[in-house]
Write an enzyme that holds these catalytic residues in place. Structure first.
Site, PDB file in Angstrom:
ATOM      1  N   ASN A  19     -11.430 -42.918  -3.192  1.00 19.98           N
ATOM      2  CA  ASN A  19     -12.590 -43.005  -2.321  1.00 19.98           C
ATOM      3  C   ASN A  19     -12.497 -42.053  -1.136  1.00 19.98           C
ATOM      4  O   ASN A  19     -11.519 -42.103  -0.388  1.00 19.98           O
ATOM      5  CB  ASN A  19     -12.700 -44.443  -1.803  1.00 19.98           C
ATOM      6  CG  ASN A  19     -13.725 -44.601  -0.691  1.00 19.98           C
ATOM      7  OD1 ASN A  19     -14.879 -44.212  -0.856  1.00 19.98           O
ATOM      8  ND2 ASN A  19     -13.309 -45.132   0.439  1.00 19.98           N
ATOM      9  N   GLU A  20     -13.479 -41.187  -0.978  1.00 20.95           N
ATOM     10  CA  GLU A  20     -13.645 -40.352   0.226  1.00 20.95           C
ATOM     11  C   GLU A  20     -12.400 -39.545   0.573  1.00 20.95           C
ATOM     12  O   GLU A  20     -12.121 -39.287   1.735  1.00 20.95           O
ATOM     13  CB  GLU A  20     -14.041 -41.226   1.429  1.00 20.95           C
ATOM     14  CG  GLU A  20     -15.419 -41.834   1.280  1.00 20.95           C
ATOM     15  CD  GLU A  20     -15.757 -42.826   2.405  1.00 20.95           C
ATOM     16  OE1 GLU A  20     -14.836 -43.382   3.013  1.00 20.95           O
ATOM     17  OE2 GLU A  20     -16.950 -43.048   2.646  1.00 20.95           O
TER      18      GLU A  20
END
Ligand code: NAG
Ligand code: NAG
Ligand code: NAG
Ligand code: NAG
Ligand code: NAG
Ligand code: NAG
Ligand code: NAG
Ligand code: NAG
Length: 905
Positions: free
Chosen positions: A451-452
Site C-alpha cells: 500500500n502506497e
C-alpha cells in the site's frame, strides 16, 4: 479449504484445552482463536470494542499467551509412519512445543507451516500435548528495533497485520493466537503424498504477466502441487474438468510433468469450448471444478486435489498509449487500466479493510454479506488493502461466485521495510505460499507489492538513497520474482500507487524498472491517484481533484449512525465531542494531547458540514447528535459522488480515466471513519450514493466554480455505443417550473422540460448542455437559492436522475417536503423483502433517508435520494436477520430529509 486424503490421517485439533499467560489467567481456549476472544468468552474481559476497553485491555497484548492442547489421541504409533504438524496460521511470534520438545519458533502470521514430528513422537513419555507459546508482538518488535536500528518503526519488524498496532480507522489490540486451523497429519507406507498447496494457473497460450494476451489462443491449464511424503519417480498427473452442470469437459493426463522433492507440475491445453468467467455486470460467473490427481503404482490410492476455477484473462495494462489510442483522443503517457477477457473495463468499487479487529471470529456469513453489498452496489472490484491479512480461500471462492474482482496486495504498508536476509527469506516464503494458494481464483485481479509504497519513495526518498534501494530490492527483485515464478495470468505492480515502468523484461533480475517521475513530457500521464483533502470548503472544487488514469483511493470520514454508537458507548456519551467519541476517532489533527488531536480531526468532519448544509439544532441531545452524525454522512456521500462523477467523466477526456475505488468499504469497529458500511454492516449514506453514481449510465451536473460554468454530462461504462435522451427541467423548491433561459445552442422551449438526444461511445463521456454563465440565469425574482435543475437520462433500459442546486443547501430555500412513509407489503410477516413507499407530498425532498432500527439487519434497495414534489418511490428492504422475529421492526423505520435539519425537535 483442506483436502482430506484417503489414507492420510488428519487429526483436527478441535480445541485448545486452555490458554494461560503464566502470570494471572488460565481460561479454556478454542482453535482457531486469538487470546482476546477466549478471555472474552471466559468473562475475564468485556467487549474489547466497547467504550475505553481498548485501553483497559492493553495488558492482554503485553502478555505472552500459551495455548495448550489436551492429550492428542488416536495417532498411529506404528513403524514407518511419518507425522507432521500443520498450522494454517499462527499469529505471530510463537514457540511450538510437542510434549515439551521444541518443534520450531516462528514469526510470520501469513505463512502456512508444516513440521515433521516423526522423531519426536517416540520420545514422548506421558501425554502427547501440543503447546503454542505466543509472545507479545508490541514488546517483541520494540526489542528487535532496539537491536537492528531505530530508523525503522517497530511495526515493520513483524510479519503481522499492521493495523493490529492501530491505524487511522483502527484501535490497537495486537491479538495473538492460532488464528487459523491446525492439524496432525500422518502417512503410512503406500499412502499417497500429502498435498499442502497448489498453484493452478489458467492463461492464454503465450501469455506473460502484465501484458495483454492474444485472445485467439487456447487456454493453458497448468497445475503445480506442493506436497510432503515421497513422490515416486514416474508418477502421473491427471486432470478432470467438470462444468457447473456436472458435465465432464476434459479428462486427461497432464504432460510436461516436472517434479522436485516438494513440488510436481504438469499442464495441458484446453482446446474444448469453455464459457468465460465475467465480473458482475459484464456476464455470467461461469465456474468449473478441476480435480487434479497424482497416481503411482506405489500408492494405494491417488492423491487428489479439487479446486473450483474459471476461464478468464485479467490484465492491468500499463503499456504506453498507442498511436491508435492517441487518434481516439487519449493523451500521451501510459495506460493504467484493467482488461477483462481482452476488453478495457471501468473498475468501480471500493477498498476492503479487515472486517474485524479479530480475524479469527470472522466466518463466511460476514464476508458474503459484505460482498453482497458490494455487488448489489454495482461494484465490480474491491481493493483488498494491505496491511490487513491475506484473504482465506473461501473468501476468494465467494468473490468467484459473486463476480467481484479482488485487487490483492502483499502485506506491506506505507513504510520502509528491512532487507536483512532473515526478513527477505520471510517475504519470499510468504509471497510464494499465498500467490500459489490463490492463483486459481478467477476473482484474483492483481498482485500489488503493498500500500502506497511508491508514493512514499517519490515523496521523500527519490534521490539515490538506501531506502529507495531497499524498496527496489524487496518489491522489484524479491517479491516480483516469486510472483512471476508462479503465474502467467496475474499482473504485478510493486505498489498500489505506481507511475508504471520504463521497461518490462522478464529475464532481468529487476523485471520492471520503475518510471517514477521520468516522464516524456509535461502532458504525459502515467499514474493512478490516491487523494485526500480535509478542507471541506474545497470539496466541490474540481481544480482541487487529481487528474490521473485510475483512482485507487479517495475519501473523507463520517460518523457512524446513532444506532451503532448506542451499542458501543454509554447513552450519556452521545454527543459530538464526548470523550468516548474522541477515543473512537483515529483521524487526528494537530494538538498537544491525543484527545486534542482527535478533537481537531473530528472538527474537520463537522466543519465540512457547516459549509454546505442546514445545521441541526435540536433540543434533545441524542436527536441532535443523531442528526449531526447523519449530516456528516450526507457530506461524505455528496463529496464521493462529486469525485466519482469527475473520475468517470475522465473516461471521455484525454486522461482516459478507467477506475474509481473509494476509500473504504467497511469498518473494524464503531468510529468516525471513511467507511461506507459500518462494523455491523449497517450502510451509511455514501454506500447508496455510490451505488447510484456507479450506474452504467449517469447524468451529472458539473458546476465549475472557477469559471461559473455549468455543464451537464452523460457518462457510460457500457461496451456498446449507446443512444438516449437527457431531460432537463428547472424548478423551484415548491416544485413549480421555472422559466429559465436555456443555453442558446439547445434552446427550444423556455420554461418547458428540455430534451437533448445524445450518442455515447463505449466507456466514454459527453457534454450534452453547457450554461457558460450560470449566475446570469438568476435574478431577484428567480433567485439561485430557490432554483433547482432536475436531470434525468434514458438510454435503452438504463435510467438515471440527479439534481443540481446552484446554491449550497445551507443557502437554499428548502421547503417542508411533507414526507410520508407507508409499508407496502411484508408487514408483520416473515418475508425476506419488505416494501416501503415514500412520498414527497408538499415540496421537493433532498437527501431522503430511510432509517431502520437495530432490531433488524439488512439493506435497502435505494436510499439517500431526492424526490420531486408529488413523487413516490418504492423502496425494498432485504432482510438478513429479523431479531423481532415477527416483522415488528417495520414500525420503527423512520424517514427524514435534509429539511429535518431545520427543525428544533
Ligand atoms: C492480570 O494482570 C494485569 C497486570 O499485570 C492486570 O492489568 C489484569 O487486570 C489482570 N487480569 C486479571 C484477570 O486478573
Ligand atoms: C514472554 O516471553 C519472552 C520469551 O519468549 C520473555 O522474554 C518475556 O519476558 C515474556 N514476557 C512476559 C510478560 O512474560
Ligand atoms: C520441559 O522441559 C524443560 C527443559 O527443556 C524442563 O525444565 C521442564 O521441567 C519440562 N517440563 C515438563 C512438564 O516436562
Ligand atoms: C470518446 O468519444 C468521442 C466521441 O464522442 C471520440 O471522439 C473518442 O475517440 C472516444 N474516446 C475513446 C477513447 O474512444
Ligand atoms: C458467523 O458469525 C456471526 C457473527 O459472529 C454469527 O452470528 C453466525 O452464527 C456465524 N455463522 C456461522 C455459519 O457460523
Ligand atoms: C470551465 O472550466 C472547465 C474545466 O474545469 C472547462 O471544461 C470548461 O470548458 C470551462 N468553461 C468555459 C466557458 O471556459
Ligand atoms: C455573467 O452574467 C452576469 C449577469 O448577467 C454579468 O454581469 C457577467 O458579466 C457575465 N460574465 C461573463 C463572464 O460573461
Ligand atoms: C423528519 O421530520 C418529519 C416532519 O417534517 C417527521 O415526521 C419525521 O419523523 C422526522 N424524521 C426524523 C428521523 O426525525
Amino acid at each position: 479449504m483442506f483436502q482430506l486424503i484417503a489414507g492420510v490421517f488428519l487429526a483436527s485439533l478441535a480445541h485448545a484445552q486452555h490458554i494461560t499467560n503464566l502470570i494471572n489467567v488460565t481460561v479454556p481456549g478454542k482453535l482457531p482463536s486469538q487470546a482476546h476472544l477466549d478471555l472474552l468468552d471466559a468473562g475475564i474481559i468485556g467487549d474489547p470494542l466497547y467504550g475505553f476497553n481498548e485501553w483497559n485491555q492493553f495488558w492482554v497484548e503485553r502478555s505472552n499467551w500459551t495455548y495448550t492442547s489436551g492429550p492428542i489421541l488416536g495417532l498411529n504409533h506404528g513403524l514407518g509412519v511419518e507425522s507432521w504438524l500443520v498450522f494454517e496460521g499462527l499469529d505471530t511470534f510463537c514457540e511450538i512445543k510437542l510434549c515439551n520438545h521444541t518443534v520450531a519458533n516462528v514469526a510470520n502470521q501469513f505463512r502456512k507451516y508444516t513440521f515433521e514430528v516423526t522423531d519426536i513422537l517416540p520420545k514422548c513419555s506421558g501425554d502427547l500435548v501440543l503447546s503454542l507459546n505466543f509472545g507479545s508482538a508490541p514488546a517483541i518488535v520494540l526489542d528487535i528495533a532496539a537491536t537492528v536500528g531505530p530508523e525503522f518503526q517497530g511495526r515493520v519488524y513483524m510479519r503481522k497485520e499492521e493495523n493490529d498496532l492501530g491505524w487511522d480507522w483502527s484501535p490497537q489490540f495486537a491479538p495473538a493466537g492460532p488464528w487459523r486451523p491446525a492439524y496432525v497429519v500422518q502417512r503410512a507406507k503406500k499412502d499417497p503424498i500429502f498435498i499442502t498447496n497448489t498453484a493452478i494457473d489458467i492463461f492464454r497460450q503465450g501469455q506473460m504477466p502484465n501484458l495483454p494476451p492474444d485472445q485467439s489462443k487456447p487456454f493453458v491449464f497448468n497445475a503445480s502441487i506442493d506436497f510432503f511424503g515421497i513422490m515416486p519417480q514416474g508418477a502421473e498427473m491427471h486432470l478432470r474438468l467438470v462444468d457447473s452442470a456436472g458435465k465432464t469437459v476434459k479428462d486427461t493426463k497432464l504432460t510436461d510433468v516436472y517434479q522436485s522433492s516438494e513440488t510436481v507440475t504438469g499442464s495441458t491445453i484446453i482446446y474444448e469450448d469453455v464459457d468465460l468467467w465475467w465480473p458482475s455486470g459484464y456476464g455470467d460467473q461461469n465456474l468449473y471444478t478441476a480435480t487434479v490427481s497424482v497416481i503411482s503404482d506405489e500408492f494405494n490410492k491417488p492423491a487428489i486435489v479439487t479446486r473450483r476455477v474459471g476461464f478468464r484473462t485479467i490484465v492491468l495494462n500499463l503499456e504506453p498509449v498507442t498511436e491508435a489510442q492517441k487518434a481516439a483522443g487519449v493523451g500521451p503517457g501510459a495506460n493504467w487500466n484493467f482488461q477483462i477477457n481482452g476488453h478495457e473495463m471501468y473498475a468501480k468499487g471500493s477498498n476492503f479493510i479487515p472486517p474485524d479487529v479479530f480475524w479469527a471470529r470472522i466466518n463466511e456469513t460476514t464476508i458474503r454479506e459484505l460482498f453482497e453489498l458490494a455487488v448489489v452496489g454495482r461494484q465490480n472490484m474491491l481493493r483488498v488493502w494491505s496491511s490487513g491479512a491475506y484473504l482465506p480461500d473461501w473468501a476468494y471462492d465467494l468473490a468467484d461466485e459473486m463476480g467481484l474482482l479482488l485487487w490483492s496486495e502483499f502485506q506491506f504498508s506505507v513504510a520502509y521495510f528491512p532487507t536483512l536476509p532473515e526478513f527477505l527469506a520471510e517475504y519470499e516464503a510468504e509471497v510464494y505460499y499465498n500467490s500459489r494458494r490463490v492463483n486459481h481464483h478467477p476473482s484474483l485481479a492483481l498482485w500489488a507489492g503493498g500500500n502506497e509504497l511508491e508514493y512514499y519513495i517519490v515523496l521523500y526518498y527519490l534521490d539515490a538513497n538506501p531506502i529507495r534501494a531497499d524498496y527496489e530490492k524487496i518489491f522489484q527483485e524479491v517479491i516480483i520474482k516469486c510472483v512471476y515464478a508462479n503465474t502467467h495470468s496475474i499482473s504485478y505492480i510493486p505498489s498500489s500507487t505506481y507511475h508504471g515502468y520504463l521497461s518490462l523484461d522478464f529475464d532481468s533480475v529487476r523485471p520492471q524498472v520503475s518510471r517514477y517521475l521520468n516522464t516524456s513530457g509535461p502532458d504525459a500521464l502515467y499514474y493512478d491517484t490516491d487523494f485526500y483533502n480535509y478542507d471541506g470548503a474545497q470539496a466541490f472544487n474540481y481544480s482541487s481533484y487529481p487528474v490521473g488514469r485510475f483512482a485507487d483511493e479517495f475519501g473523507f470520514p463520517s460518523m457512524p449512525s446513532v444506532h451503532s454508537w448506542r451499542d458501543t458507548i454509554p447513552e450519556e456519551a452521545l454527543y459530538l465531542d464526548s470523550p468516548y467519541i474522541l477515543h473512537h476517532n483515529r483521524h487526528l489533527g494537530s494538538g498537544d494531547t491525543v484527545m486534542e488531536q482527535s478533537a481537531a480531526g473530528l472538527a474537520q468532519v463537522t466543519d465540512a458540514v457547516k459549509y454546505w448544509y442546514p445545521l441541526p439544532d435540536m433540543k434533545d441531545q441524542v436527536a441532535n447528535f443523531s442528526a449531526w452524525s447523519w449530516t456528516t454522512q450526507v457530506f461524505q456521500a455528496d463529496y464521493y459522488a462529486s469525485q466519482i462523477a469527475f473520475y468517470r467523466r475522465g473516461s471521455g477526456l484525454s486522461n482516459r480515466q478507467l477506475g474509481s475505488l473509494y476509500w473504504q468499504l467497511n469498518d473494524v469497529w464503531v468510529g468516525p471513519t471513511w467507511s461506507s458500511v459500518e462494523h455491523s454492516l449497517r450502510q451509511k449514506v455514501v454506500y447508496y450514493v455510490a451505488k447510484d453514481i456507479y450506474n452504467p449510465i449517469i447524468v451529472h451536473p458539473f458546476y465549475d466554480v472557477d469559471n461559473n460554468t455549468l455543464e451537464i454530462w452523460v457518462v457510460s461504462d457500457l461496451w456498446d455505443i449507446t443512444s438516449g435522451e437527457v431531460t432537463l427541467k428547472w424548478m423551484d423548491w415548491q416544485g413549480k417550473t421555472l422559466d429559465i433561459t436555456s443555453p442558446a445552442a439547445v434552446d427550444s422551449s423556455n420554461g418547458q422540460p428540455l430534451n437533448v438526444p445524445f450518442d455515447i461511445m463505449p466507456i466514454n463521456a459527453t457534454c450534452v448542455v453547457r450554461y457558460p454563465n450560470l449566475t446570469s440565469l438568476f435574478s431577484n425574482s428567480t433567485p439561485a437559492s430557490n432554483a433547482l435543475l432536475s436531470l434525468s437520462v434514458k438510454a435503452g433500459s438504463h435510467t438515471h436522475s440527479s439534481y443540481f442546486h446552484p446554491e449550497s443547501l445551507a443557502g437554499s430555500a428548502i421547503q417542508d417536503p411533507g414526507l410520508t412513509l407507508t409499508v407496502r407489503s411484508g408487514s408483520g410477516g416473515y418475508s425476506d423483502v419488505t416494501q416501503f413507499k415514500v412520498t414527497a407530498t408538499k415540496a421537493v425532498a433532498a437527501w431522503v433517508w430511510l432509517d431502520h432500527p437495530s432490531t433488524v439487519r439488512g439493506y435497502f434497495s435505494q436510499n439517500g435520494f431526492w424526490l420531486d414534489k408529488g413523487e413516490s418511490r418504492i423502496v425494498d428492504f432485504i432482510v438478513w436477520d429479523d431479531f423481532t422475529q415477527t416483522g415488528a421492526w417495520v414500525d420503527d423505520v423512520a424517514v427524514r430529509s435534509i429539511w429535518n435539519n431545520t427543525l428544533s425537535e
